[in-house]
Design a protein around this motif. Structure first.
Motif, short mmCIF file in Angstrom:
data_model
loop_
_atom_site.label_atom_id
_atom_site.label_comp_id
_atom_site.label_asym_id
_atom_site.label_seq_id
_atom_site.Cartn_x
_atom_site.Cartn_y
_atom_site.Cartn_z
N GLU A 113 -10.55 -2.75 -12.21
CA GLU A 113 -12.31 -3.93 -12.41
C GLU A 113 -12.19 -4.53 -13.65
OE1 GLU A 113 -15.58 -1.77 -10.42
OE2 GLU A 113 -15.58 -1.82 -12.78
N GLU A 114 -11.05 -4.20 -15.47
CA GLU A 114 -11.55 -4.78 -16.08
C GLU A 114 -10.05 -5.53 -16.55
OE1 GLU A 114 -10.67 -1.94 -15.25
OE2 GLU A 114 -8.88 -0.73 -16.42
N TRP A 115 -9.53 -5.35 -15.19
CA TRP A 115 -8.01 -6.61 -15.18
C TRP A 115 -8.25 -8.20 -15.24
CZ3 TRP A 115 -3.01 -4.92 -12.47
CH2 TRP A 115 -2.43 -4.17 -13.17
N GLU A 116 -7.68 -9.04 -15.62
CA GLU A 116 -8.33 -10.10 -15.40
C GLU A 116 -7.34 -11.47 -14.27
OE1 GLU A 116 -10.42 -14.37 -16.16
OE2 GLU A 116 -10.44 -12.79 -18.37
N TRP A 117 -7.22 -11.51 -13.01
CA TRP A 117 -5.88 -11.70 -12.43
C TRP A 117 -5.96 -12.73 -12.45
CZ3 TRP A 117 -3.91 -9.95 -9.36
CH2 TRP A 117 -2.66 -10.67 -7.88
N SER A 118 -4.94 -13.10 -12.88
CA SER A 118 -4.42 -15.08 -12.67
C SER A 118 -2.87 -15.46 -11.76
CB SER A 118 -3.55 -14.58 -14.20
OG SER A 118 -2.29 -13.52 -14.67
N GLY A 119 -3.11 -14.16 -11.09
CA GLY A 119 -2.21 -15.07 -10.06
C GLY A 119 -1.00 -14.05 -9.39
N VAL A 120 -0.46 -13.63 -8.09
CA VAL A 120 0.47 -12.72 -8.22
C VAL A 120 2.02 -12.82 -9.10
CG1 VAL A 120 0.24 -13.79 -5.97
CG2 VAL A 120 1.88 -14.75 -7.08
N ASP A 121 2.23 -13.76 -10.47
CA ASP A 121 3.36 -13.12 -10.71
C ASP A 121 2.83 -12.13 -12.32
OD1 ASP A 121 5.50 -14.71 -10.07
OD2 ASP A 121 4.44 -17.35 -12.29
N MET A 122 1.73 -11.68 -12.01
CA MET A 122 1.10 -10.44 -12.92
C MET A 122 1.20 -9.59 -12.05
SD MET A 122 -3.38 -10.54 -12.60
CE MET A 122 -3.03 -9.83 -13.80
N LEU A 123 2.01 -9.39 -10.99
CA LEU A 123 2.24 -8.10 -10.50
C LEU A 123 3.94 -7.76 -10.47
CD1 LEU A 123 0.71 -8.87 -6.67
CD2 LEU A 123 -0.47 -7.89 -8.33
N GLN A 124 4.11 -8.77 -11.54
CA GLN A 124 5.94 -8.18 -11.85
C GLN A 124 5.94 -7.78 -12.55
OE1 GLN A 124 8.59 -9.43 -10.49
NE2 GLN A 124 7.91 -11.83 -10.65
N GLY A 125 7.00 -5.89 -11.41
CA GLY A 125 6.83 -4.81 -12.52
C GLY A 125 6.00 -3.80 -12.51
N LYS A 126 5.24 -4.01 -11.42
CA LYS A 126 3.75 -2.75 -11.36
C LYS A 126 4.00 -1.59 -10.17
CE LYS A 126 0.74 -5.31 -14.66
NZ LYS A 126 1.66 -6.55 -14.91
N ARG A 127 3.27 -1.08 -10.56
CA ARG A 127 3.67 -0.31 -9.67
C ARG A 127 2.22 -0.23 -8.82
NH1 ARG A 127 2.83 4.83 -12.72
NH2 ARG A 127 1.14 3.43 -13.50
N ILE A 128 2.30 -0.32 -7.48
CA ILE A 128 1.37 -0.66 -6.73
C ILE A 128 1.06 0.03 -4.85
CG2 ILE A 128 0.34 -2.47 -5.05
CD1 ILE A 128 2.30 -4.55 -5.91
N ALA A 129 0.18 0.94 -5.47
CA ALA A 129 -0.47 2.10 -3.94
C ALA A 129 -0.62 1.38 -2.61
CB ALA A 129 -0.93 3.04 -4.92
N THR A 130 0.90 2.24 -1.48
CA THR A 130 -0.48 1.41 0.07
C THR A 130 0.06 2.65 0.42
OG1 THR A 130 -0.26 -0.73 1.65
CG2 THR A 130 2.06 0.07 0.26
N SER A 131 -0.37 2.49 1.74
CA SER A 131 -0.12 3.01 3.24
C SER A 131 0.96 1.99 3.59
CB SER A 131 -1.21 3.63 3.96
OG SER A 131 -2.13 4.30 3.29
N TYR A 132 1.18 1.13 3.63
CA TYR A 132 1.64 0.32 4.25
C TYR A 132 2.78 -0.82 3.45
CZ TYR A 132 -2.37 0.57 7.51
OH TYR A 132 -3.42 1.10 7.50
N PRO A 133 3.69 -0.29 3.50
CA PRO A 133 4.87 -0.53 2.41
C PRO A 133 5.40 -1.60 2.94
CG PRO A 133 5.15 1.68 3.45
CD PRO A 133 3.84 1.36 4.10
N ALA A 134 5.60 -2.09 4.69
CA ALA A 134 7.04 -2.11 4.57
C ALA A 134 6.15 -4.30 4.56
CB ALA A 134 6.94 -2.43 6.53
N ILE A 135 4.32 -3.55 4.72
CA ILE A 135 4.40 -5.53 5.21
C ILE A 135 3.75 -5.69 3.25
CG2 ILE A 135 1.41 -6.54 5.03
CD1 ILE A 135 1.31 -4.63 7.14
N LEU A 136 3.67 -4.33 2.07
CA LEU A 136 3.31 -4.80 1.48
C LEU A 136 4.85 -5.93 0.45
CD1 LEU A 136 2.48 -5.30 -1.41
CD2 LEU A 136 3.10 -2.40 -1.96
#
Ligand code: ATP
Ligand code: ZN
Length: 226
Positions: A113-136
Motif C-alpha cells: 500500500e505504501e509504495w507509489e506505483w511509477s510503472g513497470v520499471d520499478m519492478l527491476q530487481g524485485k522479488r515477485i511471489a506468484t502461483s503463475y510463474p510461467a505467465i509472470l
C-alpha cells in the motif's frame, strides 16, 4: 495414440469456485450422471458422457495425456501450463474451445500500500511471489524487466509481509484479499474466465460426434443468454 473410446470424459473441478457452475452448465446441456460413491467419477446416464472430478491444476495434464477429452478450467490455469510447456520446448497439447460465463477474475500485480506505483520499471530487481510463474516470467520478459519470480502454491498474498517477496502477482476479483493484506492492485497481467478446454488434435472415433453435439448445445445456451 490413445486407444479408441466410445464414451466422452470431461474433467471438472471437484471442489472450489468452478465446481458448481461447471456442473450446472453441463446439466443445462442435457447431461445427467449416476454418481459413484467416492464421487471422483460420475457415470453419464442421459448420454455416454462421464465426469472426472479433480483439482483444477490437474485438468490441462489430463487432457494432454488423453485421459480426459474435455475440461472446464480457468483460462489462467490453462495458459500457465501451456506457457510452462512452451518454455521447456514442448508442443501445445490443449486449447481453449469456448469461453464460459463464469469464473471471471484478473491476474494482477499487487504492491505494498505504501509504495507509489511509477510503472513497470520499478519492478527491476524485485522479488515477485506468484502461483503463475510461467505467465509472470513471459510478461516480465516482454517488458525487458529482470526480476526474481518466487513460485508459491498458496497464500501468495502474505509473502510481502513474511519477507519472502517484495510484491505479488495473484488472482483478484473484488480486491478484498489484497486490501486485507495491505496490498494494492496496480497492473493487469491477464483477464480470465472459465473455459471449455480440449485437445489440439481432433478426436476421430465416436467421441467426435458427442463433442460436436455438446459444443452445439453450449453455443445454443450462450446465444440465448445474450
Ligand atoms: P483446487 O483445489 O481445485 O486446486 P484452487 O484453490 O486452485 O482449487 P479455486 O480457488 O477454486 O481453485 O479457483 C479456481 C479458479 O477460479 C481459478 O483458477 C480462477 O480461474 C477462478 N477465480 C475466479 N475468481 C477468483 C479469485 N478471486 N481468486 C482465485 N480464483 C478465482
Ligand atoms: Zn488449483
Amino acid at each position: 495414440a490413445a486407444p479408441a473410446r466410445d464414451r466422452l470424459r470431461i474433467a471438472i473441478q471437484k471442489k472450489g469456485r468452478l465446481a458448481d457452475p461447471a456442473r450446472a452448465l453441463l446439466t443445462a446441456c442435457g447431461l445427467s450422471w449416476r454418481e459413484s460413491r467416492d464421487k471422483l467419477f460420475c457415470f453419464g446416464e442421459s448420454l455416454p458422457v462421464d465426469l472426472l472430478l479433480v483439482r483444477d491444476d490437474d485438468i490441462p495434464g489430463l487432457i494432454a495425456d488423453g485421459v480426459c477429452d474435455l475440461g472446464i478450467v480457468g483460462f489462467n490455469e490453462l495458459d500457465e501450463q501451456a506457457k510452462a510447456r512452451r518454455q521447456i520446448g514442448m508442443s501445445d497439447a490443449y486449447q481453449s474451445l469456448r469461453a464460459l460465463p463464469f469464473g471471471d477474475c484478473r491476474l494482477m500485480l499487487g504492491i505494498p500500500e505504501e509504495w507509489e506505483w511509477s510503472g513497470v520499471d520499478m519492478l527491476q530487481g524485485k522479488r515477485i511471489a506468484t502461483s503463475y510463474p510461467a505467465i509472470l516470467t513471459a510478461w516480465l520478459a516482454e517488458r525487458g524487466i529482470k526480476a526474481d519470480v518466487v513460485e508459491l502454491s498458496g497464500s501468495v498474498e502474505i509473502a510481502p509481509k513474511l519477507g519472502t517477496a517484495d510484491l505479488i502477482a495473484d488472482l483478484v476479483s473484488s480486491g478484498a484479499t489484497l486490501r486485507a493484506n495491505q496490498l494494492k492492485p496496480v497492473e493487469i497481467l491477464m483477464e480470465s474466465t472459465a473455459v471449455l478446454a480440449g485437445p489440439v488434435d481432433e478426436l476421430t472415433d465416436s467421441r467426435a460426434g458427442l463433442m460436436a453435439m455438446l459444443l452445439r448445445r453450449l453455443d445454443g445456451i450462450n446465444a440465448s443468454r445474450e
